[in-house]
Design a protein around this motif. Structure first.
Motif, PDB file in Angstrom:
ATOM      1  N   SER A  40       0.863  -1.188   0.000  1.00  0.00           N
ATOM      2  CA  SER A  40       0.000   0.000   0.000  1.00  0.00           C
ATOM      3  C   SER A  40       0.902   1.242   0.000  1.00  0.00           C
ATOM      4  O   SER A  40       2.137   1.130   0.026  1.00  0.00           O
ATOM      5  CB  SER A  40      -0.931  -0.018   1.220  1.00  0.00           C
ATOM      6  OG  SER A  40      -0.217   0.397   2.362  1.00  0.00           O
ATOM      7  N   THR A  99       1.400   3.223   2.422  1.00  0.00           N
ATOM      8  CA  THR A  99       2.156   3.245   3.678  1.00  0.00           C
ATOM      9  C   THR A  99       3.436   2.420   3.549  1.00  0.00           C
ATOM     10  O   THR A  99       4.491   2.785   4.077  1.00  0.00           O
ATOM     11  CB  THR A  99       1.280   2.709   4.837  1.00  0.00           C
ATOM     12  OG1 THR A  99       0.098   3.506   4.905  1.00  0.00           O
ATOM     13  CG2 THR A  99       2.005   2.779   6.176  1.00  0.00           C
ATOM     14  N   THR A 127      -5.262  13.943   3.225  1.00  0.00           N
ATOM     15  CA  THR A 127      -6.584  13.413   2.878  1.00  0.00           C
ATOM     16  C   THR A 127      -7.560  13.468   4.054  1.00  0.00           C
ATOM     17  O   THR A 127      -8.771  13.489   3.857  1.00  0.00           O
ATOM     18  CB  THR A 127      -6.430  11.955   2.397  1.00  0.00           C
ATOM     19  OG1 THR A 127      -5.232  11.848   1.631  1.00  0.00           O
ATOM     20  CG2 THR A 127      -7.593  11.523   1.533  1.00  0.00           C
ATOM     21  N   ASP A 184       4.678  12.969   0.868  1.00  0.00           N
ATOM     22  CA  ASP A 184       3.557  12.030   0.776  1.00  0.00           C
ATOM     23  C   ASP A 184       2.615  12.585  -0.296  1.00  0.00           C
ATOM     24  O   ASP A 184       1.903  13.566  -0.068  1.00  0.00           O
ATOM     25  CB  ASP A 184       2.854  11.942   2.133  1.00  0.00           C
ATOM     26  CG  ASP A 184       1.532  11.169   2.074  1.00  0.00           C
ATOM     27  OD1 ASP A 184       1.094  10.814   0.963  1.00  0.00           O
ATOM     28  OD2 ASP A 184       0.942  10.944   3.147  1.00  0.00           O
ATOM     29  N   GLN A 226      -4.176   3.251  -5.671  1.00  0.00           N
ATOM     30  CA  GLN A 226      -5.637   3.216  -5.496  1.00  0.00           C
ATOM     31  C   GLN A 226      -6.312   4.580  -5.363  1.00  0.00           C
ATOM     32  O   GLN A 226      -7.441   4.668  -4.922  1.00  0.00           O
ATOM     33  CB  GLN A 226      -5.974   2.370  -4.268  1.00  0.00           C
ATOM     34  CG  GLN A 226      -5.823   3.039  -2.903  1.00  0.00           C
ATOM     35  CD  GLN A 226      -4.413   3.053  -2.349  1.00  0.00           C
ATOM     36  OE1 GLN A 226      -3.456   2.912  -3.089  1.00  0.00           O
ATOM     37  NE2 GLN A 226      -4.287   3.261  -1.060  1.00  0.00           N
ATOM     38  N   LYS A 227      -5.600   5.641  -5.759  1.00  0.00           N
ATOM     39  CA  LYS A 227      -6.191   6.983  -5.585  1.00  0.00           C
ATOM     40  C   LYS A 227      -6.384   7.597  -6.968  1.00  0.00           C
ATOM     41  O   LYS A 227      -7.159   7.087  -7.753  1.00  0.00           O
ATOM     42  CB  LYS A 227      -5.279   7.811  -4.700  1.00  0.00           C
ATOM     43  CG  LYS A 227      -4.935   7.092  -3.392  1.00  0.00           C
ATOM     44  CD  LYS A 227      -5.643   7.680  -2.232  1.00  0.00           C
ATOM     45  CE  LYS A 227      -5.291   6.949  -0.952  1.00  0.00           C
ATOM     46  NZ  LYS A 227      -6.113   7.357   0.143  1.00  0.00           N
TER      47      LYS A 227
END
Ligand code: PLP
Length: 381
Positions: free
Chosen positions: A62, A64, A140, A165, A190-191
């Motif tokens: 991910s 992270t 976010t 980030d 995934q964004k």
């Protein structure tokens, strides 16, 4: 009839059919000749989207995980690092750098505040500098998109590496990695990159590669992945289908044109904000074109934000995000990064209006959709 679903969160985000089709292709071996051109094109397109000539390292992880690669490669225990936070993700990076033994100087703003370059510069001067400055492009959890160019400039001036980030910003708002001198830019599939979760990436400057430290690492070792990618050979089995999907998604972004993509996101943000305000709601995220990633709205007095999220999901099949941490129940967040058009926004606003009225809020009825459409149509400067 099955409920039609609308995924309106700032990640994961909807995946276009062309990408879904690529994901459904039979698995090929990652060392087979058919995979190499896909891998090569994906890495090349990532460089284009991240606006860098440097390597973009791809991990099965991910966002992270990709961020942890930056921490594991750049932090040596005991070194001073300046971490700026103004929400959930900045706070995560302060914890993570501390977990790796950094002497963390944490410039902590209240959630929702906008980090100021002057504060960062002053902090670096007072503390005698830092090996790296860690900043969040799009926070976010609050909807704030920071002025990374200005923040990075003060970090560079003080001789710090700049780690960003860009998990929810890359591909939605401009991120000029090379021009702004960013040393590590971290993102995820995934964004705004319109691909399912599972790929983390980090664009790494030559200076960052030369400054790696002594923290233990193996899977996330940048040099191991860089060397392998240079031969188009992943060091470990990559998520083959996700790489193929991401390659198609990046092609869609570049086909639309990055400037057009950024412009669409600005107008989606305007539409969401104008629609929410027309209903009489108060914005939590700034009422500013920069806020093109996620629109955070304060929940009207006497109403629980969690109830809004639940009703939208259960009654209308619409998934939005609630508040995180200290903002839980107090705000709701409508994401608009990636494969979104204005009708996704108006559908959500219409359902939000119904939901709020049903929950007893005093909202202005029947104006949000037309106001949002008008705001979207308005050309950006
Ligand atoms: N940073 C930001 C700004 C994010 O929005 C997210 C995800 O929501 C993350 C980091 C963490 O990414 P992931 O959930 O992919 O680990």
């Amino acid at each position: 009839m099955a409920t039609k679903r609308y995924l309106m969160t700032p990640g994961p985000t909807p995946v276009p059919p062309q990408v879904l089709a690529a994901l459904a292709e039979p698995i090929i071996h990652h060392r087979a000749p058919e995979f190499r051109p896909v891998y090569e094109q994906c890495l090349e397109q990532l460089r284009t989207v991240a606006r860098t000539e440097s390597d973009v390292l791809l991990f099965g992880s991910s966002g992270t995980g990709a961020f942890e690669s930056a921490v594991a490669n750049l932090v040596t225990p005991g070194e001073r690092h300046l971490v700026v936070s103004a929400g959930n993700f900045g706070e995560r990076w302060a914890q993570m750098t501390a977990a790796y033994g950094a002497d963390v100087d944490h410039l902590r703003y209240a959630w929702g505040e906008i980090p100021e370059p002057e504060d960062v510069g002053a902090r670096l001067r007072e503390s005698g500098g830092a090996k790296a400055l860690w900043i969040v492009h799009s926070e976010t959890s609050t909807g704030v998109v920071s002025d990374i160019e200005a923040l990075a400039a003060v970090g560079k001036e003080a001789g710090a590496l700049v780690v960003v980030d860009a998990v929810s910003s890359l591909g939605a708002v401009p991120c000029e990695t090379d021009e702004w001198g960013l040393d590590a830019v971290v993102s995820g599939s995934q964004k705004a990159l319109m691909t399912p979760p599972g790929l983390g990436l980090v664009a790494v400057s030559p200076a960052a590669l030369a400054a790696t430290g002594s923290s233990p690492r193996f899977y996330f070792d940048w040099e191991r992945t860089r060397k392998a990618q240079a031969k188009l050979d992943a060091p470990f089995t990559p998520p083959i289908s996700l790489v193929a999907g991401l390659n198609v998604a990046l092609g869609l972004l570049l086909g639309e044109g990055l400037e057009a993509v950024f412009d669409r996101h600005v107008r989606l943000g305007r539409a969401a904000r104008e629609g929410a305000k027309a209903m009489g709601l108060e914005l939590f995220s700034p009422d500013d074109d920069r806020s093109a990633v996620v629109t955070a709205v304060r929940v009207p007095d006497g109403i629980d934000g969690k109830e809004i999220v639940r009703t939208l999901r259960d009654r209308f099949g619409i998934t939005i995000a609630g508040g995180q941490g200290e903002l839980m129940g107090k705000i709701v967040r409508i994401g608009h990064i990636g494969w979104f058009d204005v009708f996704d926004i108006t559908t959500t606003l219409a359902a939000l209006e119904l939901t709020l009225a049903e929950l007893g809020a005093d909202v202005e009825r029947g104006v949000a959709v037309s106001r949002a459409l008008a705001a979207f149509e308005h050309a950006t400067a």
